[in-house]
Design a protein around this motif. Sequence first.
Motif, PDB file in Angstrom:
ATOM      1  N   ALA A 191       0.835  -1.202   0.000  1.00  0.00           N
ATOM      2  CA  ALA A 191       0.000   0.000   0.000  1.00  0.00           C
ATOM      3  C   ALA A 191       0.868   1.250   0.000  1.00  0.00           C
ATOM      4  O   ALA A 191       0.571   2.233  -0.695  1.00  0.00           O
ATOM      5  CB  ALA A 191      -0.930  -0.013   1.214  1.00  0.00           C
ATOM      6  N   ARG A 192       1.941   1.212   0.783  1.00  0.00           N
ATOM      7  CA  ARG A 192       2.854   2.355   0.817  1.00  0.00           C
ATOM      8  C   ARG A 192       3.504   2.563  -0.544  1.00  0.00           C
ATOM      9  O   ARG A 192       3.665   3.707  -1.012  1.00  0.00           O
ATOM     10  CB  ARG A 192       3.909   2.141   1.901  1.00  0.00           C
ATOM     11  CG  ARG A 192       4.850   3.309   2.081  1.00  0.00           C
ATOM     12  CD  ARG A 192       5.641   3.206   3.387  1.00  0.00           C
ATOM     13  NE  ARG A 192       6.387   1.967   3.493  1.00  0.00           N
ATOM     14  CZ  ARG A 192       6.109   1.004   4.369  1.00  0.00           C
ATOM     15  NH1 ARG A 192       5.083   1.117   5.191  1.00  0.00           N
ATOM     16  NH2 ARG A 192       6.848  -0.089   4.428  1.00  0.00           N
ATOM     17  N   LYS A 193       3.873   1.474  -1.211  1.00  0.00           N
ATOM     18  CA  LYS A 193       4.476   1.581  -2.539  1.00  0.00           C
ATOM     19  C   LYS A 193       3.499   2.193  -3.545  1.00  0.00           C
ATOM     20  O   LYS A 193       3.881   3.018  -4.379  1.00  0.00           O
ATOM     21  CB  LYS A 193       4.922   0.202  -3.020  1.00  0.00           C
ATOM     22  CG  LYS A 193       6.295  -0.215  -2.561  1.00  0.00           C
ATOM     23  CD  LYS A 193       7.385   0.645  -3.190  1.00  0.00           C
ATOM     24  CE  LYS A 193       8.768   0.128  -2.818  1.00  0.00           C
ATOM     25  NZ  LYS A 193       9.830   0.997  -3.392  1.00  0.00           N
ATOM     26  N   LEU A 194       2.227   1.785  -3.488  1.00  0.00           N
ATOM     27  CA  LEU A 194       1.238   2.372  -4.394  1.00  0.00           C
ATOM     28  C   LEU A 194       1.166   3.883  -4.203  1.00  0.00           C
ATOM     29  O   LEU A 194       1.083   4.651  -5.164  1.00  0.00           O
ATOM     30  CB  LEU A 194      -0.140   1.750  -4.139  1.00  0.00           C
ATOM     31  CG  LEU A 194      -0.478   0.450  -4.850  1.00  0.00           C
ATOM     32  CD1 LEU A 194      -1.904   0.017  -4.493  1.00  0.00           C
ATOM     33  CD2 LEU A 194      -0.364   0.605  -6.368  1.00  0.00           C
ATOM     34  N   LEU A 195       1.187   4.310  -2.949  1.00  0.00           N
ATOM     35  CA  LEU A 195       1.146   5.741  -2.658  1.00  0.00           C
ATOM     36  C   LEU A 195       2.389   6.440  -3.199  1.00  0.00           C
ATOM     37  O   LEU A 195       2.293   7.538  -3.779  1.00  0.00           O
ATOM     38  CB  LEU A 195       1.034   5.943  -1.145  1.00  0.00           C
ATOM     39  CG  LEU A 195       1.018   7.391  -0.654  1.00  0.00           C
ATOM     40  CD1 LEU A 195      -0.212   8.126  -1.173  1.00  0.00           C
ATOM     41  CD2 LEU A 195       1.063   7.436   0.866  1.00  0.00           C
ATOM     42  N   ILE A 196       3.551   5.813  -3.033  1.00  0.00           N
ATOM     43  CA  ILE A 196       4.796   6.404  -3.522  1.00  0.00           C
ATOM     44  C   ILE A 196       4.781   6.495  -5.050  1.00  0.00           C
ATOM     45  O   ILE A 196       5.226   7.495  -5.634  1.00  0.00           O
ATOM     46  CB  ILE A 196       6.003   5.583  -3.029  1.00  0.00           C
ATOM     47  CG1 ILE A 196       6.155   5.760  -1.518  1.00  0.00           C
ATOM     48  CG2 ILE A 196       7.285   5.991  -3.752  1.00  0.00           C
ATOM     49  CD1 ILE A 196       7.156   4.824  -0.878  1.00  0.00           C
ATOM     50  N   TYR A 197       4.237   5.457  -5.706  1.00  0.00           N
ATOM     51  CA  TYR A 197       4.132   5.513  -7.168  1.00  0.00           C
ATOM     52  C   TYR A 197       3.253   6.690  -7.601  1.00  0.00           C
ATOM     53  O   TYR A 197       3.578   7.416  -8.552  1.00  0.00           O
ATOM     54  CB  TYR A 197       3.534   4.217  -7.707  1.00  0.00           C
ATOM     55  CG  TYR A 197       4.390   2.983  -7.506  1.00  0.00           C
ATOM     56  CD1 TYR A 197       5.751   3.067  -7.294  1.00  0.00           C
ATOM     57  CD2 TYR A 197       3.817   1.706  -7.526  1.00  0.00           C
ATOM     58  CE1 TYR A 197       6.527   1.938  -7.108  1.00  0.00           C
ATOM     59  CE2 TYR A 197       4.585   0.560  -7.340  1.00  0.00           C
ATOM     60  CZ  TYR A 197       5.941   0.688  -7.127  1.00  0.00           C
ATOM     61  OH  TYR A 197       6.695  -0.433  -6.948  1.00  0.00           O
ATOM     62  N   ALA A 198       2.133   6.878  -6.906  1.00  0.00           N
ATOM     63  CA  ALA A 198       1.234   7.988  -7.246  1.00  0.00           C
ATOM     64  C   ALA A 198       1.934   9.326  -7.020  1.00  0.00           C
ATOM     65  O   ALA A 198       1.808  10.250  -7.840  1.00  0.00           O
ATOM     66  CB  ALA A 198      -0.043   7.899  -6.410  1.00  0.00           C
ATOM     67  N   ASN A 199       2.671   9.434  -5.938  1.00  0.00           N
ATOM     68  CA  ASN A 199       3.393  10.675  -5.660  1.00  0.00           C
ATOM     69  C   ASN A 199       4.438  10.945  -6.734  1.00  0.00           C
ATOM     70  O   ASN A 199       4.633  12.093  -7.161  1.00  0.00           O
ATOM     71  CB  ASN A 199       4.069  10.574  -4.287  1.00  0.00           C
ATOM     72  CG  ASN A 199       4.610  11.902  -3.801  1.00  0.00           C
ATOM     73  OD1 ASN A 199       3.896  12.889  -3.715  1.00  0.00           O
ATOM     74  ND2 ASN A 199       5.906  11.938  -3.495  1.00  0.00           N
ATOM     75  N   THR A 200       5.066   9.894  -7.206  1.00  0.00           N
ATOM     76  CA  THR A 200       6.132  10.041  -8.209  1.00  0.00           C
ATOM     77  C   THR A 200       5.580  10.510  -9.549  1.00  0.00           C
ATOM     78  O   THR A 200       6.121  11.438 -10.164  1.00  0.00           O
ATOM     79  CB  THR A 200       6.885   8.713  -8.380  1.00  0.00           C
ATOM     80  OG1 THR A 200       7.448   8.328  -7.119  1.00  0.00           O
ATOM     81  CG2 THR A 200       7.989   8.844  -9.413  1.00  0.00           C
ATOM     82  N   VAL A 201       4.511   9.873 -10.028  1.00  0.00           N
ATOM     83  CA  VAL A 201       3.988  10.268 -11.346  1.00  0.00           C
ATOM     84  C   VAL A 201       3.429  11.690 -11.303  1.00  0.00           C
ATOM     85  O   VAL A 201       3.536  12.433 -12.292  1.00  0.00           O
ATOM     86  CB  VAL A 201       2.906   9.271 -11.847  1.00  0.00           C
ATOM     87  CG1 VAL A 201       3.495   7.896 -12.052  1.00  0.00           C
ATOM     88  CG2 VAL A 201       1.703   9.223 -10.921  1.00  0.00           C
TER      89      VAL A 201
END
Length: 332
Positions: free
Chosen positions: A308-318
């Motif tokens: 879940a944390r990774k999904l959030l980080i991916y969203a923040n990155t894009v």
Amino acid sequence: MVAGTRGSLNKAGSRKMTQLSRTAGIDTSKAKLDVAVHGGTEHWQVENAARGWRALAGELFRIGITRVGIEASGGYERGIIGHLRDHGFTVVVLQPIQFKAYARVHLRRAKNDTLDAALIAACAATVDPPRIAPDERLAQLAQHLTFVEQIEEDIARFKVRLEHVDEPRLRRMVVTDIARLKTRRSAELLRIVTALRRHDDLGRRLDLVLSIPGIGERTAIALIIRMPELGRVNREEAAALAGLAPFDNDSGKHKGERHIAGGRSRLRRSLFAAALPAAFRWNKALIELYARLIGRGKAHNAALIACARKLLIYANTVLCRGTPWLEKPATP
């Protein structure tokens, strides 16, 4: 100092004193607002309605207040917050845990509306204002999204009820209610997406988040509305805001387990709901991450939190880069 100028040798101190002398606190209830000024003796009441908001803004402007603290109070504070921000005031919204902790630190036990307003003003004077200005468009949509989440909670309750109903007529009633709620949920989600796409910047942000495998429309809506800071904070800050950051629990020789805590619970639930299918089917990077963590002996819940944390980080990155997600080619 340059001769002939006025001011202080300690610039930071000068700003702090100015800030402290211009901070007011508001204790909110359904019918009224209690107001107090930090460092002064002024306190008064106005009604929690448009007429009271106008009177309050005028009085605060008259006495030179530019910064106002207010405690989140289940929605009763929304009207006055919007009104004050529209009129140029800096509004610091305190979470109840902040206010209560401040009261404990200062050994304050007495409680009434006037005392609470004064304590809110004192607490707000010490809190930094948000670096990122709130987006009023998203504040309105957040209420709409909360309604959708409540519909989803109702659907879950009806499904549990259905498991314990045997009489055919009652089962038909429950099934009908579930179908009706699902239809309403779909319609309300469509309204939210339509509202987001009326604004080019919000529509663009929605498309960027949707480009990530494993994030569907429902999760993307939650990310855009519940965390407008995405793309303008670093990965650690984003994880902490969502309550997905593992915090240390060490003291002396004791090395405790890391645990997540706090954060925006509704957003976190949306990310958890997306992380499970993403880690098992939709997102190759998360599939590998989940398998690697389980292989190292991590519990299922710990691995799911990491996903879940990774999904959030991916969203923040894009959103930070302004470019859609690109799947990395598999290494031979």
